[in-house]
Design a protein around this motif. Structure first.
Motif, PDB file in Angstrom:
ATOM      1  N   ARG A 760      -6.672   7.505 -13.085  1.00 51.08           N
ATOM      2  CA  ARG A 760      -7.224   6.735 -11.972  1.00 51.08           C
ATOM      3  C   ARG A 760      -6.720   5.291 -12.070  1.00 51.08           C
ATOM      4  O   ARG A 760      -6.894   4.634 -13.100  1.00 51.08           O
ATOM      5  N   PHE A 761      -6.102   4.823 -10.970  1.00 51.17           N
ATOM      6  CA  PHE A 761      -5.638   3.445 -10.876  1.00 51.17           C
ATOM      7  C   PHE A 761      -6.658   2.597 -10.122  1.00 51.17           C
ATOM      8  O   PHE A 761      -7.354   3.087  -9.214  1.00 51.17           O
ATOM      9  N   GLY A 762      -6.742   1.320 -10.478  1.00 47.45           N
ATOM     10  CA  GLY A 762      -7.564   0.358  -9.763  1.00 47.45           C
ATOM     11  C   GLY A 762      -6.834  -0.965  -9.662  1.00 47.45           C
ATOM     12  O   GLY A 762      -5.844  -1.209 -10.369  1.00 47.45           O
ATOM     13  N   LEU A 763      -7.313  -1.853  -8.791  1.00 46.03           N
ATOM     14  CA  LEU A 763      -6.637  -3.137  -8.587  1.00 46.03           C
ATOM     15  C   LEU A 763      -7.651  -4.192  -8.194  1.00 46.03           C
ATOM     16  O   LEU A 763      -8.557  -3.940  -7.389  1.00 46.03           O
ATOM     17  N   ALA A 764      -7.483  -5.391  -8.757  1.00 42.40           N
ATOM     18  CA  ALA A 764      -8.244  -6.561  -8.340  1.00 42.40           C
ATOM     19  C   ALA A 764      -7.259  -7.717  -8.154  1.00 42.40           C
ATOM     20  O   ALA A 764      -6.318  -7.866  -8.931  1.00 42.40           O
ATOM     21  N   GLY A 765      -7.488  -8.514  -7.119  1.00 43.32           N
ATOM     22  CA  GLY A 765      -6.625  -9.664  -6.898  1.00 43.32           C
ATOM     23  C   GLY A 765      -6.059  -9.706  -5.502  1.00 43.32           C
ATOM     24  O   GLY A 765      -6.644  -9.168  -4.551  1.00 43.32           O
ATOM     25  N   ASP A 766      -4.873 -10.348  -5.378  1.00 45.02           N
ATOM     26  CA  ASP A 766      -4.276 -10.596  -4.068  1.00 45.02           C
ATOM     27  C   ASP A 766      -3.538  -9.382  -3.504  1.00 45.02           C
ATOM     28  O   ASP A 766      -3.290  -9.308  -2.310  1.00 45.02           O
ATOM     29  N   GLY A 767      -3.167  -8.477  -4.352  1.00 46.21           N
ATOM     30  CA  GLY A 767      -2.359  -7.351  -3.918  1.00 46.21           C
ATOM     31  C   GLY A 767      -3.178  -6.190  -3.386  1.00 46.21           C
ATOM     32  O   GLY A 767      -4.412  -6.259  -3.260  1.00 46.21           O
ATOM     33  N   LYS A 768      -2.485  -5.102  -3.097  1.00 41.15           N
ATOM     34  CA  LYS A 768      -3.135  -3.906  -2.563  1.00 41.15           C
ATOM     35  C   LYS A 768      -2.420  -2.674  -3.084  1.00 41.15           C
ATOM     36  O   LYS A 768      -1.176  -2.594  -3.041  1.00 41.15           O
ATOM     37  N   LEU A 769      -3.194  -1.739  -3.592  1.00 42.46           N
ATOM     38  CA  LEU A 769      -2.612  -0.457  -3.996  1.00 42.46           C
ATOM     39  C   LEU A 769      -2.063   0.266  -2.770  1.00 42.46           C
ATOM     40  O   LEU A 769      -2.715   0.320  -1.724  1.00 42.46           O
ATOM     41  N   ILE A 770      -0.880   0.818  -2.904  1.00 37.85           N
ATOM     42  CA  ILE A 770      -0.354   1.678  -1.842  1.00 37.85           C
ATOM     43  C   ILE A 770      -0.789   3.098  -2.197  1.00 37.85           C
ATOM     44  O   ILE A 770      -0.088   3.845  -2.882  1.00 37.85           O
ATOM     45  N   ASP A 771      -2.004   3.423  -1.756  1.00 33.94           N
ATOM     46  CA  ASP A 771      -2.586   4.718  -2.100  1.00 33.94           C
ATOM     47  C   ASP A 771      -3.003   5.451  -0.831  1.00 33.94           C
ATOM     48  O   ASP A 771      -2.659   5.051   0.282  1.00 33.94           O
ATOM     49  N   ASN A 772      -3.712   6.533  -1.005  1.00 37.74           N
ATOM     50  CA  ASN A 772      -4.104   7.386   0.124  1.00 37.74           C
ATOM     51  C   ASN A 772      -2.892   7.822   0.946  1.00 37.74           C
ATOM     52  O   ASN A 772      -2.968   7.946   2.166  1.00 37.74           O
ATOM     53  N   GLN A 773      -1.772   8.070   0.257  1.00 34.48           N
ATOM     54  CA  GLN A 773      -0.558   8.541   0.914  1.00 34.48           C
ATOM     55  C   GLN A 773      -0.398  10.060   0.806  1.00 34.48           C
ATOM     56  O   GLN A 773       0.409  10.641   1.523  1.00 34.48           O
ATOM     57  N   GLY A 774      -1.115  10.671  -0.123  1.00 34.43           N
ATOM     58  CA  GLY A 774      -0.969  12.106  -0.304  1.00 34.43           C
ATOM     59  C   GLY A 774       0.293  12.496  -1.040  1.00 34.43           C
ATOM     60  O   GLY A 774       0.798  13.602  -0.867  1.00 34.43           O
ATOM     61  N   THR A 775       0.802  11.590  -1.885  1.00 29.25           N
ATOM     62  CA  THR A 775       1.986  11.867  -2.702  1.00 29.25           C
ATOM     63  C   THR A 775       1.638  11.595  -4.164  1.00 29.25           C
ATOM     64  O   THR A 775       0.712  10.828  -4.458  1.00 29.25           O
ATOM     65  N   PRO A 776       2.380  12.180  -5.125  1.00 32.67           N
ATOM     66  CA  PRO A 776       2.094  11.917  -6.540  1.00 32.67           C
ATOM     67  C   PRO A 776       2.240  10.453  -6.938  1.00 32.67           C
ATOM     68  O   PRO A 776       1.625  10.022  -7.919  1.00 32.67           O
ATOM     69  N   ARG A 792       2.336   2.309  -6.643  1.00 28.72           N
ATOM     70  CA  ARG A 792       3.011   1.094  -6.172  1.00 28.72           C
ATOM     71  C   ARG A 792       1.980   0.110  -5.637  1.00 28.72           C
ATOM     72  O   ARG A 792       0.931   0.508  -5.136  1.00 28.72           O
ATOM     73  N   VAL A 793       2.327  -1.187  -5.761  1.00 26.29           N
ATOM     74  CA  VAL A 793       1.421  -2.246  -5.377  1.00 26.29           C
ATOM     75  C   VAL A 793       2.142  -3.198  -4.431  1.00 26.29           C
ATOM     76  O   VAL A 793       3.242  -3.667  -4.733  1.00 26.29           O
ATOM     77  N   GLN A 794       1.524  -3.458  -3.302  1.00 24.19           N
ATOM     78  CA  GLN A 794       2.000  -4.518  -2.423  1.00 24.19           C
ATOM     79  C   GLN A 794       1.443  -5.830  -2.961  1.00 24.19           C
ATOM     80  O   GLN A 794       0.237  -6.076  -2.924  1.00 24.19           O
ATOM     81  N   THR A 795       2.319  -6.693  -3.488  1.00 27.68           N
ATOM     82  CA  THR A 795       1.856  -7.867  -4.235  1.00 27.68           C
ATOM     83  C   THR A 795       1.330  -8.982  -3.343  1.00 27.68           C
ATOM     84  O   THR A 795       0.538  -9.818  -3.786  1.00 27.68           O
ATOM     85  N   ASN A 796       1.778  -9.049  -2.102  1.00 19.64           N
ATOM     86  CA  ASN A 796       1.381 -10.121  -1.172  1.00 19.64           C
ATOM     87  C   ASN A 796       1.663 -11.508  -1.738  1.00 19.64           C
ATOM     88  O   ASN A 796       1.019 -12.488  -1.371  1.00 19.64           O
TER      89      ASN A 796
END
Length: 816
Positions: A760-776, A792-796
């Motif tokens: 399980r991945f999690g993220l805190a901060g300015d970025g955003k997890l690129i999740d809920n894509q339905g891919t490994p 993958r993370v969109q760092t913003n």
């Protein structure tokens, strides 16, 4: 050059709607993922920034799916309920006394349409096209003071979609796919003159010799009273040259009006190798405007030989097929035209000449692509699982069958209308009456033949109805749900003999992209043989029941490649076979598989949900294509394992006559391709490996054509124990997207290369997890593949901290 030719053909067929003045309504929409208190709450003017502006709307583009992300959210059930869309349109119909329509290419599953507070239309059925006439409502609204004072000369249009579960609607909620909500296909604003054609039916046929073609042209006009008009009908060849032209003036414009017939000597025939398309153009002219409608057609004939193969234009054609669901990473069902085009071209480049569109009628864009690319079609209505409902349920099935046939009647690609799928699957109704299901199946079969005598009817997996339809497909999943894949030919031949016309659709298996195995066939040792190869109740579960590969196998790409390889090898020795269709081309979302390695995903595709190719794609290509290709297995297998000096098989999938393998610069000899030499058609080498980096290259030859492929991987000889810790690292960053990888290590820090633990991945901060894509690599909760997982993370452009967690181990963090 061939790909460019396809793209040229595609430009000829896109965007042909019901009128010249048609606009796609893609931008300036607001969306509400819940119900509103009423239509007034949707349209009432409220200033921006007003704290009383509730509920909160968000800006979206069409097409748009309510379940673009929550369908594969590992922690929630996907939303099934009402949702709203609203916009304001500038509407100025140029035709005096003309009609203004909203033309929906598909919306799910119930749709209500409003102009200001007036309800102007409703539709039930998530997959067929429909129009809503807003002419009178627009005219009435323009007379209201608010038209100018509050809406500044624009027309407020609001649309409610609703995919709430309903046992009296099809498809069943038990179906192995999401019943999506939203305006997930294109919506168009259409201006029509007073006299216009609603549907133009152009029935193109040839005799068995293919030397004479006929076209019967029939039109259905929009309702009009007291008017008549001349109609010009032209037939164009593939080069745009007029072949024939006729002028007619129908006696009346009501009902289905037969306009004319054309006879063409020695027409160019449509086929997968040469998908030649003619054009029928009908022009209606009155003093108040001219209406033109064009339809693409193709001349071809086909036959399912009794207890024999499939013939197209009197020649045997082995149907090499796949399946498609309307589903894509990040957008759910709301695929754009560019996405659809890319997907269908990838199918064609894999060698596909046939597709079953499961389990509902699909976008007109897909049918256009099948016509222009040369892909034969089985299209079906969504009577899928659940049994049989009451009058409302049955009425919808009849209506959707009628809509499907009438809306896709002209497509030369279509050869089969599907009546249903897995109708032997009970559960939605308190009663499961086989005879009532048979009676309704007979009714649909009769209706289909009345609407279109030229196509066949078919169903898949409902043995007690197999005598009703023209073509039947039983359930055969050799090597996945039942049996082993080496039983495929025997089981298929046994089923083939039970019906007049047999076609095997749905076969294959799941694979977790990026997972590979050194001993992929281990699970076959515990699977019983000789007990059939069908799918039975509970077989899709990952728990309980008899030993089966779907439950006890490793879900590796390696195993799926072997299964596919065997099936395709065998099909080359089955001259009686009509064909088959692997299930499906692309991984897709489903609510009934929460425990899969990517939760809520059916992972049987040969490409991932974002169209990333899996290894099995190249196995199909090696059997089904003529353009020379060569692919070393394992492009996504960075680390192999074994003992020092142990021989490891390196496989090459290629359609070339011969290939030579090099490992670390040393040749391991030339192998000749033989399709019956399993696996990899003889293009395999046993190579002793030592620890460290391995550079592998193949040079394949086909006549004067020479091509190559290469991979590199690390060979690990260190043994590992159970996972004891996690290692999280950044392995790349490009265009503001950071790629993060977590590895499972044992207590000594050795990578656990067979680990399949949940991460399980999690993220805190300015970025955003690129999740809920339905891919490994696009899920925050996913099973590891060979002891690793990627997100993958969109760092913003900011600072974030990412975490990786596995139950029982210490959570790890990494600054980005």
């Amino acid at each position: 050059m061939q790909k460019l030719r396809w793209l040229f053909l595609l430009t000829l067929v896109y965007g042909q709607l019901h009128a010249q003045q048609t606009t796609r309504l893609t931008g300036n929409w607001e969306f509400l993922k819940q119900d509103a208190g009423g239509i007034w709450e949707v349209v009432r003017p409220v200033g921006k920034g007003n704290p009383e502006s509730v509920p909160l709307w968000q800006n979206v583009q069409l097409p748009h799916c309510v379940n673009a992300e929550d369908a594969v959210d590992p922690d929630v059930n996907y939303y099934q309920g009402p949702a709203w869309y609203r916009t304001q349109l500038e509407i100025n119909n140029p035709y005096s006394n003309g009609r203004t329509l909203l033309f929906f290419e598909g919306a799910g599953q119930k749709t209500d349409v409003y102009v200001y507070t007036t309800k102007v239309g409703s539709h039930t059925g998530g997959y067929d096209e429909f129009t809503v006439d807003i002419t009178d409502a627009v005219a009435a609204f323009k007379k209201l003071p608010v038209y100018q004072s509050q809406f500044k000369g624009k027309i407020p249009v609001s649309i409610k979609t609703d995919n709430t579960r309903d046992l009296e609607l099809i498809p069943s909620g038990l179906s192995d796919f999401n019943v999506y909500g939203g305006i997930y296909r294109y919506l168009n604003l259409v201006y029509l003159p007073p006299v216009a054609i609603d549907k133009l039916f152009a029935k193109a046929e040839t005799d068995k010799t293919g030397k004479v073609g006929t076209v019967q042209v029939t039109a259905r006009f929009y309702p009009v009273s007291g008017m008549n008009a001349p109609v010009s009908i032209k037939l164009f060849d593939a080069n745009g040259k007029v072949v024939q032209q006729k002028e007619v003036t129908p006696a009346a414009l009501t009902g289905d009006v037969h306009l004319t017939d054309f006879t063409v000597k020695t027409p160019q025939l449509w086929s997968p190798q040469s998908p030649v398309l003619y054009t029928v153009e009908a022009t209606v002219t009155t003093a108040e405007g001219t209406f033109v409608q064009k339809e693409k057609i193709g001349f071809r004939n086909f036959e399912f030989v009794d207890h024999g193969p499939f013939l197209l234009n009197s020649q045997r054609l082995l149907l090499r097929g796949t399946h498609r669901h309307e589903d894509h990473a990040g957008v759910g069902a709301a695929m754009t035209e560019d996405m659809m085009r890319r997907e269908m071209i990838m199918m064609k480049e894999m060698g596909v000449n046939f597709i079953r569109l499961g389990h509902y009628q699909q976008s007109r864009i897909i049918l256009n692509l099948c016509d222009s690319l040369g892909i034969l079609v089985w299209e079906e209505i969504p009577w899928c699982r659940g049994g049989l409902g009451g009058p409302v349920y049955q009425g919808q099935a009849r209506r959707m069958l009628t809509n499907m046939i009438e809306q896709h009647y002209n497509h030369p690609a279509v050869i089969i209308w599907g009546m249903g799928n897995e109708n032997d699957w009970p559960g939605d109704q308190p009663e499961f009456d086989k005879e009532k299901i048979r009676n309704f199946m007979r009714e649909l079969n009769t209706l289909s033949h009345q609407l279109d005598p030229s196509r066949k009817t078919a169903i898949r997996r409902c043995d007690f109805c197999k005598d009703i339809v023209d073509v039947y497909s039983p359930s055969i999943w050799a090597g996945w749900y039942r049996g082993v894949f080496t039983e495929y030919k025997q089981v298929t031949e046994e089923e083939f003999k039970k019906v007049n016309h047999f076609l095997h659709v749905e076969w294959g298996g799941d694979s977790h992209a990026g997972r590979h195995a050194e001993n992929p066939d281990k699970a076959l040792q515990v699977v019983k043989t000789g007990n059939g190869a069908d799918e039975r109740a509970g077989d899709a579960s990952l728990f309980g029941g008899a030993a089966r590969v779907s439950k006890d196998g490793d879900w590796s790409e390696t195993y799926l490649c072997n299964l596919v390889d065997w099936h395709l090898k065998e099909q080359e020795t089955m001259p009686w076979l009509t064909g088959s269709a692997q299930w499906p081309f692309k991984d897709f979302s489903t609510p009934v598989r929460p425990d899969n390695p990517v939760p809520y995903m059916n992972q049987k595709g040969v490409v991932e949900r974002d169209l990333t190719k899996k290894e099995a794609y190249y196995v199909f290509q090696s059997y089904w294509t003529t353009k020379p290709m060569a692919h070393i297995y394992g492009h996504t297998w960075p680390v192999r394992w074994g003992n020092e000096g142990e021989e490891k098989m390196i496989k090459v999938y290629s359609n070339c006559a011969e290939a030579e393998l090099f490992v670390n610069g040393k040749s391991y000899g030339v192998k000749k391709r033989n399709s019956q030499d399993f696996p990899a058609a003889g293009l395999r080498w046993n190579v002793p490996l030592s620890a460290g980096m391995q550079q592998v290259k193949v040079i394949a030859k086909n006549g004067k054509t020479v091509l190559s492929d290469s991979i590199s991987f690390t060979y690990q000889t260190s043994k590992w124990s159970k996972p004891a810790k996690l290692l999280l690292e950044k392995i790349g960053e490009e265009n503001g997207i950071a790629t993060m990888q977590v590895k499972l290590l044992d207590e000594k820090g050795v990578p656990c290369l067979d680990a399949a633990n949940w991460i399980r991945f999690g993220l805190a901060g300015d970025g955003k997890l690129i999740d809920n894509q339905g891919t490994p690599s696009g899920s925050r909760y996913v099973q590891a593949y060979n002891g690793r997982a990627i997100i993958r993370v969109q760092t913003n452009g900011g600072h974030s901290v990412i975490s990786a967690q596995r139950e029982g181990l210490t959570t790890v963090f990494k600054d980005i």
